[in-house]
Write a protein that holds these residues in place. Structure first.
Motif, PDB file in Angstrom:
ATOM      1  N   GLY A  73      14.366  50.159  49.833  1.00  0.00           N
ATOM      2  CA  GLY A  73      15.377  50.766  48.977  1.00  0.00           C
ATOM      3  C   GLY A  73      15.038  50.745  47.505  1.00  0.00           C
ATOM      4  O   GLY A  73      15.747  51.335  46.695  1.00  0.00           O
ATOM      5  N   ALA A  74      13.949  50.078  47.133  1.00  0.00           N
ATOM      6  CA  ALA A  74      13.546  50.042  45.727  1.00  0.00           C
ATOM      7  C   ALA A  74      12.940  51.390  45.336  1.00  0.00           C
ATOM      8  O   ALA A  74      12.211  52.003  46.110  1.00  0.00           O
ATOM      9  N   VAL A  75      13.254  51.841  44.135  1.00  0.00           N
ATOM     10  CA  VAL A  75      12.729  53.115  43.653  1.00  0.00           C
ATOM     11  C   VAL A  75      11.492  52.840  42.808  1.00  0.00           C
ATOM     12  O   VAL A  75      11.518  52.020  41.895  1.00  0.00           O
ATOM     13  N   ALA A  76      10.423  53.553  43.120  1.00  0.00           N
ATOM     14  CA  ALA A  76       9.179  53.401  42.372  1.00  0.00           C
ATOM     15  C   ALA A  76       9.340  53.975  40.967  1.00  0.00           C
ATOM     16  O   ALA A  76      10.232  54.783  40.703  1.00  0.00           O
ATOM     17  N   ALA A  77       8.475  53.574  40.081  1.00  0.00           N
ATOM     18  CA  ALA A  77       8.546  53.966  38.667  1.00  0.00           C
ATOM     19  C   ALA A  77       8.411  55.472  38.459  1.00  0.00           C
ATOM     20  O   ALA A  77       8.798  55.967  37.406  1.00  0.00           O
ATOM     21  N   CYS A  78       7.941  56.201  39.459  1.00  0.00           N
ATOM     22  CA  CYS A  78       7.757  57.648  39.280  1.00  0.00           C
ATOM     23  C   CYS A  78       9.072  58.373  39.004  1.00  0.00           C
ATOM     24  O   CYS A  78       9.064  59.487  38.490  1.00  0.00           O
ATOM     25  N   MET A  79      10.201  57.751  39.287  1.00  0.00           N
ATOM     26  CA  MET A  79      11.503  58.379  39.070  1.00  0.00           C
ATOM     27  C   MET A  79      12.306  57.698  37.971  1.00  0.00           C
ATOM     28  O   MET A  79      13.485  57.979  37.796  1.00  0.00           O
ATOM     29  N   LEU A  80      11.669  56.839  37.215  1.00  0.00           N
ATOM     30  CA  LEU A  80      12.368  56.082  36.186  1.00  0.00           C
ATOM     31  C   LEU A  80      13.071  56.985  35.182  1.00  0.00           C
ATOM     32  O   LEU A  80      14.229  56.754  34.833  1.00  0.00           O
ATOM     33  N   GLU A  81      12.432  58.046  34.750  1.00  0.00           N
ATOM     34  CA  GLU A  81      13.034  58.936  33.752  1.00  0.00           C
ATOM     35  C   GLU A  81      14.306  59.592  34.299  1.00  0.00           C
ATOM     36  O   GLU A  81      15.324  59.664  33.608  1.00  0.00           O
ATOM     37  N   VAL A  82      14.273  60.046  35.533  1.00  0.00           N
ATOM     38  CA  VAL A  82      15.456  60.677  36.150  1.00  0.00           C
ATOM     39  C   VAL A  82      16.600  59.671  36.238  1.00  0.00           C
ATOM     40  O   VAL A  82      17.750  59.986  35.919  1.00  0.00           O
ATOM     41  N   LEU A  83      16.283  58.458  36.659  1.00  0.00           N
ATOM     42  CA  LEU A  83      17.316  57.431  36.793  1.00  0.00           C
ATOM     43  C   LEU A  83      17.887  57.026  35.441  1.00  0.00           C
ATOM     44  O   LEU A  83      19.095  56.820  35.303  1.00  0.00           O
ATOM     45  N   GLU A  84      17.035  56.930  34.433  1.00  0.00           N
ATOM     46  CA  GLU A  84      17.508  56.591  33.089  1.00  0.00           C
ATOM     47  C   GLU A  84      18.409  57.690  32.529  1.00  0.00           C
ATOM     48  O   GLU A  84      19.412  57.398  31.868  1.00  0.00           O
ATOM     49  N   GLN A  85      18.080  58.952  32.799  1.00  0.00           N
ATOM     50  CA  GLN A  85      18.922  60.055  32.352  1.00  0.00           C
ATOM     51  C   GLN A  85      20.295  59.980  33.007  1.00  0.00           C
ATOM     52  O   GLN A  85      21.317  60.190  32.357  1.00  0.00           O
ATOM     53  N   ARG A  86      20.332  59.663  34.287  1.00  0.00           N
ATOM     54  CA  ARG A  86      21.612  59.549  34.993  1.00  0.00           C
ATOM     55  C   ARG A  86      22.421  58.381  34.439  1.00  0.00           C
ATOM     56  O   ARG A  86      23.631  58.481  34.270  1.00  0.00           O
ATOM     57  N   LEU A  87      21.748  57.273  34.155  1.00  0.00           N
ATOM     58  CA  LEU A  87      22.426  56.121  33.578  1.00  0.00           C
ATOM     59  C   LEU A  87      23.026  56.460  32.214  1.00  0.00           C
ATOM     60  O   LEU A  87      24.167  56.099  31.921  1.00  0.00           O
ATOM     61  N   ASP A  88      22.273  57.197  31.395  1.00  0.00           N
ATOM     62  CA  ASP A  88      22.784  57.636  30.096  1.00  0.00           C
ATOM     63  C   ASP A  88      24.006  58.533  30.260  1.00  0.00           C
ATOM     64  O   ASP A  88      24.983  58.419  29.509  1.00  0.00           O
TER      65      ASP A  88
END
Length: 124
Positions: A73-88
């Motif tokens: 269930g851990a998300v690899a760093a390749c999607m970090l930007e997408v996840l950070e945008q959603r968090l913002d």
């Protein structure tokens, strides 16, 4: 495994599993008989989908993120930007909701005062 077994193993309805398939989140094989057959890792994929939905991601975002989700269930760093945008975006929405709450609490307080109702504080 068939769709009914996947539903039983994950606690997700057959209808919702079909929706995940329509959204490109879950891909069954279709042997000659045409019935859906899911791989043994399908329950893990469904749990990951549910976790990402619970985190506020849309199905379109999940479609992008899912290839980068590990079996645990851990998300690899390749999607970090997408996840950070959603968090913002969630942070921005929370700020807007907080401002709306303050404004509405003021309106309620004024309405209570106008009605002569005891000015009870509006619960937070």
């Amino acid at each position: 495994m068939r769709i009914g077994e996947l539903a039983a193993r994950t606690g997700v309805s057959v209808r919702l599993l079909r929706y995940y398939e329509e959204q490109g989140l879950l891909e069954p094989r279709r042997p000659a008989g045409g019935q859906r057959r899911y791989d043994e890792d399908a329950p893990t994929v469904v749990r990951n989908i549910r976790a990402l939905l619970g985190a506020g991601l849309s199905t379109s975002a999940i479609r992008d993120v899912l290839p980068c989700v590990n079996g645990d269930g851990a998300v690899a760093a390749c999607m970090l930007e997408v996840l950070e945008q959603r968090l913002d975006l969630i942070d921005t929405q929370m700020l807007a909701l907080g401002a709306s709450r303050v404004a509405l609490a003021g309106i309620v307080a004024a309405a209570r005062q106008e009605a002569g109702t005891a000015a009870e504080p509006v619960p937070a």
